[in-house]
Write an enzyme that holds these catalytic residues in place. Structure first.
Site, short mmCIF file in Angstrom:
data_model
loop_
_atom_site.label_atom_id
_atom_site.label_comp_id
_atom_site.label_asym_id
_atom_site.label_seq_id
_atom_site.Cartn_x
_atom_site.Cartn_y
_atom_site.Cartn_z
N CYS A 141 0.83 -1.20 0.00
CA CYS A 141 0.00 0.00 0.00
C CYS A 141 0.87 1.26 0.00
CB CYS A 141 -0.95 -0.02 1.19
SG CYS A 141 -0.19 -0.47 2.77
N TYR A 142 1.81 1.35 0.94
CA TYR A 142 2.70 2.52 0.94
C TYR A 142 3.46 2.63 -0.39
CZ TYR A 142 2.14 3.18 6.06
OH TYR A 142 1.66 3.42 7.32
#
Lengths: 346, 346, 346, 346
Positions: free
Chosen positions: A149-150
């Site tokens: 996600c990051y």
């Protein structure tokens, strides 16, 4: 209809895959596995799915998965890599949402994940599933490693700057904030509402596993070394990821207008990247439940530091939505099939 | 008992002053003013005060304030500066929680606040009320300008690095996050729960009024020019402020251990600054309702970027608590009188 | 100084006892026990206590506890009752925050808690620690059983109606809502922020353990049978408890004004019960962190159903604050010593 | 494609109509009106809609609305009734989400809304748009009055009990809790995050405007007088509505099993009412963003009080989703067209 299997469906990325796929016009989930919940209906664990599916969890069996056109792994790391050689041998196409195949260098993977990689020989086959960079390779890939996600949020924000060599790659700073759903559905004191509500904190600053993944991705597009300071934080919300990215302009004559244009051109044909008007401050909720990444560019005080804001839903563009986007690309479907979801506001 | 007046008591910093002062062993609030709520009991507006005070709002009158040992201004900017000459003439000692006297340069103030300063001739008298820097001057000050919330959190985090010339002052980055109470009690759509809950966003990146205040403070201790990129954010919580501060080491041989020591020594005798063990990630809730600032220092990957984490309660150390701390210093009371509050956990 | 011991100090009621007691003018915590955290400083587990105490967890030993003037049990049920005979033999005075001694009937206790009571012979000695009912007995009690959070909130709301025989005891309905901290600090999926944030639910409607406790208490003051429908709910907040109580007037001529008066008189001398003006709707936050119970009475549409609203902080008046109130009464201290805390607003 | 107009599109029910309608396979929004935002693109006010629509707000003009197959009013009360005679004359079919036509008795309407009704002669034409009761009339209605959020949740929970005469209609109690979005997007201090977050409260107990609407609806199906005590509450969440309904069984021999069966049969063919297994406690989040109402039935302690739990999303089944459901029925479309949305979990 495309037949879909999901390995490890009890976590948040599993239920999110189902939320998307039960309304996908060309896909059908034919198997969803869980050793712990075998025989249990998915909608008894996740009542939001009542009325939308009557599928139950089953044991993960290769012969069942072999009948699928695509298999998603929504498991913690260290699961997919143990089944992968066998699955690939069977010709199964896989989208792995876990971290097992995101880093190409097995030694680097081991260093960050604390154990040897189970099938380093397969790493080279895996295509890193960021469609905005690797769309062509994804089309024909047998194994797609879905980004974290990051890494999704950070790379999409930096790409236009780095691809064009506008900033000093040796001193990038990514200050990112996630909702708590990113920590998954494990029973941990640290993620109790009473522990994290009405509070804010950093975590993992000495070293988060998404750091080497981001640096690898940025290095690939830059062709040079990249040094990133990456500081993840936790905000008291369920979904949402907000990255505030800092980069130093190499040439102070580069105007904000030209950078804004660059971003708009770079993503003009991307269905899931939305460049906001100059001066915008995207709220994470503007993508809640949707597969969009919204980006805004700033140059505070007209000094040399560029600030890019990039928001995604960590469970959608940061996980299950991007996984379905990859599936669509792999199978030649419309890229936004099943993903034309409007974010929930308010 | 010290007699205290509060001008503008209907906002959050006003009620917070009362929360602290009703349990202060040597202070008594004798007047609290509001034009809009004249005659209304404070505890009917703020029922948390029921049983603790029976004071009512009154009109702001100089003759009443003149009987106070100290007067707090808990008003928006542009109120205190219009009453100040008259109050100072009467010999009243003032702690101003607003922005009117924080910036010494009247032209700079005008540029950021969009109007002329009403009494530039007084600016030089005002002492900037950050006790960790200006304790001696505060003791004898007639007018103390209480720092903003972000400036408190950011300066306390940077001070040891900058006082000792360890980092490159030309490229500081302060990425800060506040709870919504910092926006006050005004009726604004943007601060409705339905607008900000379960979401996260940046704001004011092109230029926030706390930027010149922070740069002035850091320049004072550095003796040289300071360039700060300051990006405030809003998290879905009521109270709390978390600053993530970035600075480049000038000498890469400076060890994290030596920096940790420096921080511990710098704040060893400060009652309201707490340096956490190396590697800590302070949650903002660990100071909720208290006057503490908790700080942790990091050096990720042992590279050249130092990361300092600094948390305060924006309404306490970031406003009303620091104001009472200043009052205690001005009046020669125990510095922590009334402020020995334990943060609420959970 | 009164010497205080705390058995089982790692949970939320334990840290809350410390928050209150470190600022108690006449009490000092000399021992706090935990088998799991032996030797660990309390403030490393709960950083909000940094600077307020340097005590560490120790093993629970009778000889140490025997030196205390009072010992609190902040343990799950089924712990206190196993140590109690020995402690009482040593003459130790105990305030038990757990459920072990709240129900006088050992068979009823067994039925609801699923195991035999370990010392039924002691049950008769235990005084139920609701000061508003049992203040006189508490003064001389050796063992005080501190009420549950729901029972405190519900009983205080019903008492004036039932003591005066104004309502039909056979059809009481208590609809109550708690913050998540009431569920404690155990690692449970159900209490993750991602599971309970931005959502609301009932739980335990078929039968919650606080039901027999409330019915026993109301029966005691009514002298007759009591039938309560009790429905607890969970709201997405950390602290706070709000009870909405329904009762049918026996005589429809009883005016709301007379009931309001009755409530005001009943609690006129109670330091921790605040009857609000008629027509009020108390927010749970008006008691956050404080030991107050705030109550409002309604008679909607002037029909026969009386609605009482009663709010407490589940961890304070619903647990640790009431425990300290009991201690103060037992030891002849000022009843509000250490408890003059203003609720945090906002 | 069905042409749709929306009058008053800047509030939460307006944007929610758009969220649903942009993905409706047979509908197209051709006009959305706002006097204040004329000419402004909807997606600049609500960035979640970026990429899904490029429509802008226009002035409300009858000639434009006359070209629509259906017009929604997403306005405060007292707007629709002033335009309605003219619109109906033009043959326009209308779904009114406001309160103007929900109550058939003009005098009763005036009493609760504090002003005369603008077109009492039209009231009789309006069909109350609860499809589970009035589906047949809705099919041919020109004007549908969409129920309020509380009335939807409460009536669906009570219907099977009252239609079958199982409970005492003279003493019904509905204890309901709403998320803050129900209060709309007006700038009010009371709905600031800092005022309502981490807190819980009742409101409107002396008399809420949804009371007469609910009583009218229950009276209609009961054929007899109905007396309801209705207590709305506010929980710190954006969306979601949870009703806890109490009713006394007339015959104590009526078994819970038979009641459960009754509920299941009553709603067996309803696409948007889901009766959960006996003993369930539906979370409001299980319907977040979806048009479902989930219901569970309890009989605590096997006593005579039946407890029904009923959850909806106040903005979907409680407003815009139900409005689209009504449109689908009016126009002969599939009833769930555009509404097959899975609730967001987590």
């Amino acid at each position: 209809m495309v037949k879909v299997g999901i390995v490890g469906g009890t976590g948040y990325t599993g239920v999110e895959l189902l939320r998307i796929l039960v309304n996908h016009p060309q896909a059908e989930v034919v198997a969803i596995t869980s050793r712990a919940e075998e025989g249990v209906r998915v909608d008894s664990l996740y009542p939001n799915l009542r009325g939308h599916t009557d599928i139950a969890f089953s044991l993960p069996k290769v012969e069942v998965l072999a009948q699928c056109d695509v298999v998603f792994f929504a498991t913690p790391h260290n699961v997919a890599m143990n089944m992968m050689p066998q699955l690939l041998d069977q010709g199964i196409r896989v989208v792995d949402l876990s971290a097992d195949f995101r880093i190409r260098d097995a030694a680097l993977w081991s260093q960050w994940y604390g154990e040897p990689h189970a099938c380093p020989e397969i790493l080279a086959q895996a295509v890193y599933g960021l469609p905005e960079v690797n769309r062509e390779q994804i089309k024909t890939a047998q194994l797609v490693a879905c980004p974290g996600c990051y890494p999704t949020s950070v790379q999409l924000g930096y790409l236009p700057l780095i691809e064009n060599g506008l900033v000093d790659n040796s001193r990038l700073i990514a200050n990112a904030t996630s909702g708590v759903s990113g920590a998954g559905r494990q029973a941990k004191v640290d993620n109790l509402l009473s522990e994290v509500s009405d509070s804010y904190k950093a975590y993992g600053i000495p070293g988060h596993r998404h750091l080497p993944e981001i640096e690898q991705g940025l290095r690939d597009v830059s062709g040079a070394e990249v040094n990133l300071t990456f500081t993840p934080h936790l905000a008291p919300m369920v979904r949402g990821m907000h990255s505030t990215l800092y980069a130093e302009l190499i040439d102070s004559n580069t105007s904000l207008e030209s950078i804004q244009q660059l971003f708009e051109q770079r993503y003009a044909n991307e269905p899931f990247v939305d460049v906001l008007p100059a001066g915008s401050h995207p709220q994470s909720r503007t993508v809640k439940g949707s597969n969009m990444c919204r980006i805004a560019v700033h140059r505070p005080q007209n000094r040399n530091t560029i600030v890019v804001l990039s928001v995604i839903d960590n469970l959608v563009k940061g996980a299950s939505g991007q996984a379905v986007q990859n599936m669509n690309i792999m199978l030649g479907l419309e890229e936004n099939a099943g993903l034309n979801i409007v974010a929930l506001t308010p």
